[in-house]
Design a protein around this motif. Structure first.
Motif, PDB file in Angstrom:
ATOM      1  N   TYR A  51       0.577  -1.430  -0.095  1.00  0.00           N
ATOM      2  CA  TYR A  51      -0.221   0.045   0.087  1.00  0.00           C
ATOM      3  C   TYR A  51       0.734   1.154   0.292  1.00  0.00           C
ATOM      4  CZ  TYR A  51      -4.418   2.957   1.014  1.00  0.00           C
ATOM      5  OH  TYR A  51      -4.786   4.120   1.532  1.00  0.00           O
ATOM      6  N   PRO A  73       1.064   6.065  -0.161  1.00  0.00           N
ATOM      7  CA  PRO A  73      -0.344   5.698  -0.503  1.00  0.00           C
ATOM      8  C   PRO A  73      -0.542   5.987  -2.249  1.00  0.00           C
ATOM      9  CG  PRO A  73      -0.126   5.962   2.004  1.00  0.00           C
ATOM     10  CD  PRO A  73       1.266   6.565   1.748  1.00  0.00           C
ATOM     11  N   SER A  74      -0.220   7.316  -1.864  1.00  0.00           N
ATOM     12  CA  SER A  74      -0.919   7.896  -3.164  1.00  0.00           C
ATOM     13  C   SER A  74      -1.031   7.468  -4.272  1.00  0.00           C
ATOM     14  CB  SER A  74      -1.160   9.509  -2.795  1.00  0.00           C
ATOM     15  OG  SER A  74       0.515   9.551  -2.637  1.00  0.00           O
ATOM     16  N   ILE A  77      -2.962   4.399  -4.710  1.00  0.00           N
ATOM     17  CA  ILE A  77      -3.802   4.743  -4.121  1.00  0.00           C
ATOM     18  C   ILE A  77      -4.786   4.766  -6.657  1.00  0.00           C
ATOM     19  CG2 ILE A  77      -6.380   6.190  -4.298  1.00  0.00           C
ATOM     20  CD1 ILE A  77      -4.918   6.527  -1.040  1.00  0.00           C
ATOM     21  N   GLN A 104     -10.175  13.142  -2.530  1.00  0.00           N
ATOM     22  CA  GLN A 104     -11.085  13.226  -3.612  1.00  0.00           C
ATOM     23  C   GLN A 104     -11.771  14.129  -4.243  1.00  0.00           C
ATOM     24  OE1 GLN A 104     -10.553   9.414  -6.107  1.00  0.00           O
ATOM     25  NE2 GLN A 104      -7.781   9.829  -5.270  1.00  0.00           N
ATOM     26  N   ARG A 158     -12.523   4.945  -5.583  1.00  0.00           N
ATOM     27  CA  ARG A 158     -11.578   5.309  -5.676  1.00  0.00           C
ATOM     28  C   ARG A 158     -11.167   4.574  -7.483  1.00  0.00           C
ATOM     29  NH1 ARG A 158     -11.555   7.523  -1.118  1.00  0.00           N
ATOM     30  NH2 ARG A 158     -10.719   9.622  -0.545  1.00  0.00           N
TER      31      ARG A 158
ATOM     32  N   ARG B 285     -10.720  19.365   3.979  1.00  0.00           N
ATOM     33  CA  ARG B 285      -9.501  19.025   4.823  1.00  0.00           C
ATOM     34  C   ARG B 285      -8.542  19.205   6.033  1.00  0.00           C
ATOM     35  NH1 ARG B 285      -6.081  18.116  -0.951  1.00  0.00           N
ATOM     36  NH2 ARG B 285      -7.489  16.732  -1.905  1.00  0.00           N
ATOM     37  N   THR B 298      -3.850   8.612   5.082  1.00  0.00           N
ATOM     38  CA  THR B 298      -3.628   7.396   4.070  1.00  0.00           C
ATOM     39  C   THR B 298      -4.723   8.140   3.067  1.00  0.00           C
ATOM     40  OG1 THR B 298      -6.366   6.771   5.179  1.00  0.00           O
ATOM     41  CG2 THR B 298      -4.091   6.224   6.110  1.00  0.00           C
ATOM     42  N   LEU B 299      -5.501   8.832   3.483  1.00  0.00           N
ATOM     43  CA  LEU B 299      -6.031   9.612   1.624  1.00  0.00           C
ATOM     44  C   LEU B 299      -5.214  10.298   0.745  1.00  0.00           C
ATOM     45  CD1 LEU B 299      -9.766   9.656   3.453  1.00  0.00           C
ATOM     46  CD2 LEU B 299      -8.954   8.125   1.936  1.00  0.00           C
ATOM     47  N   GLY B 300      -4.004  10.028   0.989  1.00  0.00           N
ATOM     48  CA  GLY B 300      -3.082  10.936   0.488  1.00  0.00           C
ATOM     49  C   GLY B 300      -2.951  12.617   1.004  1.00  0.00           C
TER      50      GLY B 300
END
Lengths: 504, 420
Positions: A51, A73-74, A77, A104, A158, B285, B298-300
């Protein structure tokens, strides 16, 4: 079959530990691939590498045949890899839609959130994959099972093709777990590839297409549910034969040791969490208290052991009232307590093993004369206990901190069971332990029962409750909703009761 | 059975009842202190037209019979108190605010008996005096919503106040002074950000350090430098800008539409921060980072970047609040002239539950308390001026002592974030 993801020769070292040792893993498109292993076998390390949370020391990762290197992680993803974390990564005070779009976001005019558009997309996804959830609800108001669906939707939003599920059933009731398996099969049918991490053998056999077993950072083997059995998987995980079912003779209950009557207890935030609980535990039996985490078990155990005041009701020990008695009096009467959180409540982590072994007897002969501790007597007793209870430690002078979870738990068990006791309160005694340690703890509990001790076993693991208990009480929202003989208790029924279904 | 425990529970009051009783006590106080100590024949005159305003319309004065008015107000409060005791209201905090206002109005009516009192003037003063408090609160909201506790608002304001007057005097341009005040606040915030985000210093400690630094530095510079170069501490003050036509609205006109640039900026920022926080990507955010930074990570989302941006923005808002004290009002800097308004802003933020409008409403209460003491001195109310001077601080203590119930801060507020 096309290959969705491939890991080749992944090696990752941490100071003193080889967490992943030349691991190979292939994930085919549309399959559910279970990754099985004990704690510390390297499952989580491998997943964090896939990941992009960590980088491997050596080895390569291929997504759809293409070599990739993830810095964070991005990037994973972006390659279509999504991860369902063991601890939910949801913001409780935000809505479902906000949680899903976070990172996102659809926007209008460059900055304004386009909630309508997002909700439309979520509704479409929900419909496609059978994941029912209200996008406008606040996450904090949702039950755990639904929160997990939100996590899965987050991954699907995603447009991930590869889903990594890290111990997803740990927080679920058996019914919710069934529901999750259905969703997983549905996802796989629609072409999504799933890596399913767990240490629960039954689940693996129920849902996986293929199974890879890890032990001590290495792949022990890959197999399919058709070719293997629970016993075989267990021995692959542990590296030796494991007795999965607990052997025990029928219970011979005698006099009542613990009697709890109409007990009411408040939580830390002063909410009533135990609301009129009554039960008895007799000498020579194990009463299993089953329930999903957070239904008042913690507070109930603390009230029984004197750690938390009871606001109403009474607790009797061998006929004598001990309601709101100080903890030392409770334990001197003959109560042993294996606490739920061993690191927080069971041990003083920086203290050496020998001090931890006398935490509740240090003030008495022969460990103390007057004000002075008798170091010699303490160490000698500790060495005996370490040997007798098979605690794996270099010496008794090592801080408990350095021991593995299983051995920490053995220190607690040694301390508690070596005293003359009439009642053993064991809260989640095997949480987070590997199969070998679980086996050991279970044997000790049954042994105590056979010696005429009353045992109250609190657990969220239904298998543990069923295999150990003589009688089973189910707790839901601070009330005992049913008490059953263990022999007549079906798994499904218990699961329903734990989820709050009415007893019939 | 534990009789003591049971007894304690039986006699303990619920929050609802406690509020009800408090309201009834307030009603009693109004009856005995105000109503019964005024004569039936007396009148209270409230002037509704602002003095020295560009407003063209003129309103007649509001003349109320003192005792009858107070009786009516007492009755209203007693009714609310009784209802609260018996049934309970949902929005208790809002009710508390209303009742405090009624109490204060009754008090004014009493203090004003047989005299004249400019009500519009008082409202203008309230808004003006609540401006730095509201800016402080907005600064706090920006930082804490992103998970960084900011008790350094006071220090950022002090530094902003100092630099804006010096630059304003030196360049003879007040607007340049304001800009420098904002930049100074941002620079102080950058120190706080680096300490608490990069080095994970305890955020309270870091905040205290900045407050002490700002207090020490500005005091030293004032004494050694500004006292010699007086011309650098004389910038002149911003003049109110009246907006044509709108200013002619009775009462509201002079209150809202005849203000200095800083007051207008505060009102603008209030709306802007609200929209940004709740309707934009940046706001979502920010809130995620303040509540559950790991999830955002974790979501960038770059947690550190979000926090740096927010803290520095917050510091800039505090710096603007600082400029209010010098170029926005008196045109000179004196040692520690912010007088704890930054801390009161923090209290307003908590009372307003970390929301811009809530914080603004509570800032108004503080601003009102602040202007009250000044006006009462003019009315020669038989209360020692020291006590009146305590009003805004007492309001802070009462509010922070939790009378208003538990306010829940952002979950990760004050916790440094560390990548795994």
């Amino acid at each position: 079959m096309t290959i969705a993801l491939e890991a080749r020769n992944i090696t990752k070292r941490f100071p003193g530990v080889l967490a992943n040792d030349n691991i190979d893993l292939t994930l085919e498109a549309g399959e559910i691939h279970a990754l099985l292993g004990e704690n510390g076998a390297g499952k989580t390390t491998l997943m964090n590498i896939l990941y992009g949370l960590w980088q491997p020391d050596s080895g390569e990762i291929y997504v759809k045949g293409e070599k990739v290197v993830f810095q964070d992680p991005s990037e994973a993803i972006a390659r279509g890899i999504g991860m369902l974390h063991q601890h939910f990564m949801l913001v409780p005070v935000l809505t479902v839609a906000e949680n899903i779009m976070l990172g996102q976001e659809s926007v209008t005019a460059g900055i304004f959130l386009d909630r309508v558009q997002v909700i439309k997309r979520i509704e479409a996804l929900s419909q496609n994959f059978g994941l029912e959830v209200d996008p406008r609800a606040y996450v904090k108001d949702l039950p755990v099972g639904v929160q997990q669906r939100v996590e899965i939707l987050k991954i699907l939003y995603r447009e991930a093709g590869i889903l990594i599920l890290d111990e997803p059933t740990a927080v679920l009731t058996p019914q919710e777990a069934e529901e999750l398996f259905k969703i997983m099969r549905n996802l796989a049918q629609q072409g999504k590839s799933i890596i399913f991490i767990t240490h629960k053998l039954k689940e693996v056999l129920a849902v996986a297409d293929r199974i890879t077993v890890l032990r001590a950072g290495r792949v022990v083997g890959t197999t399919t549910p058709q070719e293997t059995s629970e016993a075989q998987l267990a021995s692959m995980m542990v590296g030796r034969e494991v007795i999965l079912s607990v052997k025990k003779k029928p219970a011979q209950p005698k006099e009542v040791v613990l009697e709890v009557k109409d007990l009411h207890v408040l939580s830390d935030r002063l909410n009533p969490v135990v609301n009129g609980v009554s039960f008895v535990v007799r000498a020579g039996e194990i009463l299993g208290l089953a329930g999903v985490q957070g239904n008042g078990q913690t507070e109930l155990v603390e009230a029984i052991t004197g750690l938390r005041p009871a606001v109403r009701g009474e607790i009797r020990f061998l006929g004598k009232e001990i309601t709101n008695a100080p903890p030392r009096r409770v334990l001197e009467r003959g109560t042993a307590h294996i606490p739920e959180d061993r690191q927080e409540d069971g041990l003083v982590l920086p203290f050496p093993v020998h001090d931890n072994l006398v935490l509740n007897t240090y003030y008495r002969n022969p460990f103390a004369h007057g004000l002075a501790l008798q170091e010699k007597a303490i160490v000698a007793t500790a060495q005996d206990l370490v040997e007798h209870f098979d605690v794996r430690t270099p010496s008794v002078f090592v801080p408990v901190l350095n021991l593995s979870g299983g051995n920490q738990q053995k220190v607690i068990v040694a301390r508690e069971l070596s005293r003359p006791i009439r009642l053993l309160v064991a809260a989640q005694p095997t949480r987070g332990l590997d199969v070998g340690s679980i086996e050991y703890i279970h044997q000790r509990l049954v042994e105590k029962r056979d010696q005429g001790c009353a045992v109250l076993l609190v657990s969220t693991e239904l298998d543990e409750i069923i295999s150990l208990s003589d009688r089973i009480a189910v707790i839901f929202r601070g009330k005992i909703v049913a008490t059953l003989e263990a022999s007549g208790a079906a798994r499904e029924k218990l699961g329903l009761l734990m989820a709050g279904a009415e007893a019939t | 059975m534990n009789t003591a425990l049971v007894a304690r529970r039986a006699f303990s009051l619920s929050r609802q009842q406690l509020f009800g009783l408090t309201f009834l006590i307030i009603a009693g106080a109004m009856l005995f202190l105000f109503a019964l100590s005024s004569d039936p024949g007396q009148n209270s005159t409230f002037v509704l037209t602002a003095v020295a305003s560009a407003q063209k319309t003129e309103l007649p004065d509001l003349v109320l019979p003192t005792q009858a008015t107070i009786f009516v107000l007492t009755f209203i409060v007693a009714f609310f108190g009784g209802w609260q005791l018996a049934r309970g209201f949902r929005a208790v905090n809002a009710l508390l605010a209303v009742i405090i206002f009624i109490f204060i109005f009754a008090f004014l009516t009493w203090a004003d008996r047989g005299r004249q009192f400019n009500l519009t003037g008082m409202l203008i003063a309230s808004l003006v005096r609540s401006t730095p408090i509201a800016l402080g609160a907005l600064s706090g909201i920006l930082c804490e919503r992103a998970g960084v506790v900011n008790i350094a608002i006071e220090g950022m304001m002090l530094a902003g106040a100092f630099s804006s007057v010096v630059v304003g005097s030196a360049t003879d341009n007040l607007y340049l002074g304001i800009i420098f005040g904002i930049l100074t606040g941002g620079a102080m915030a950058a120190i706080h950000a680096v300490l608490s985000i990069r080095f994970r210093v305890d955020q309270i400690v870091s905040g205290v350090v900045i407050n002490i630094l700002a207090a020490g530095l500005t005091s030293y510079l004032t004494e050694r430098f500004l006292s010699v170069h007086q011309e650098l501490n004389d910038s002149g003050a911003l003049r109110p800008i009246s907006i044509p036509f709108l200013v002619d609205i009775p009462v509201l006109g002079p209150v809202l539409f005849e203000n200095t640039l800083i007051v207008y900026s505060m009102l603008f920022l209030l709306v802007a921060v609200h929209i940004l926080l709740f309707y934009t990507r940046w706001g979502l955010r920010t809130r995620a980072v303040g509540e559950h930074p790991r999830a955002a990570d974790t979501l960038g989302i770059n947690v550190f970047k979000m926090r740096y941006i927010n803290v520095i923005l917050g510091g800039m808002v505090a710096g603007l609040g600082g400029a209010y004290f010098t170029v926005g009002s008196v045109g000179r800097f004196d040692e520690l002239l912010t007088g704890g308004r930054g801390y009161i802003g923090l209290a307003a933020m908590i009372f307003g539950k970390w929301s811009p409008f809530g914080a603004f409403a509570s800032s108004l209460i503080f601003g009102f308390a602040d202007s009250l003491q000044q006006k009462l001195a003019i009315l020669q109310a038989p209360i020692p001026s020291q006590f009146l001077g305590m009003a805004p601080y007492i309001a802070t203590i009462v509010i922070l002592a939790g009378v208003v119930g538990r306010a829940i801060p952002p979950a990760a507020d004050g916790q440094p974030y560390e990548k795994q």
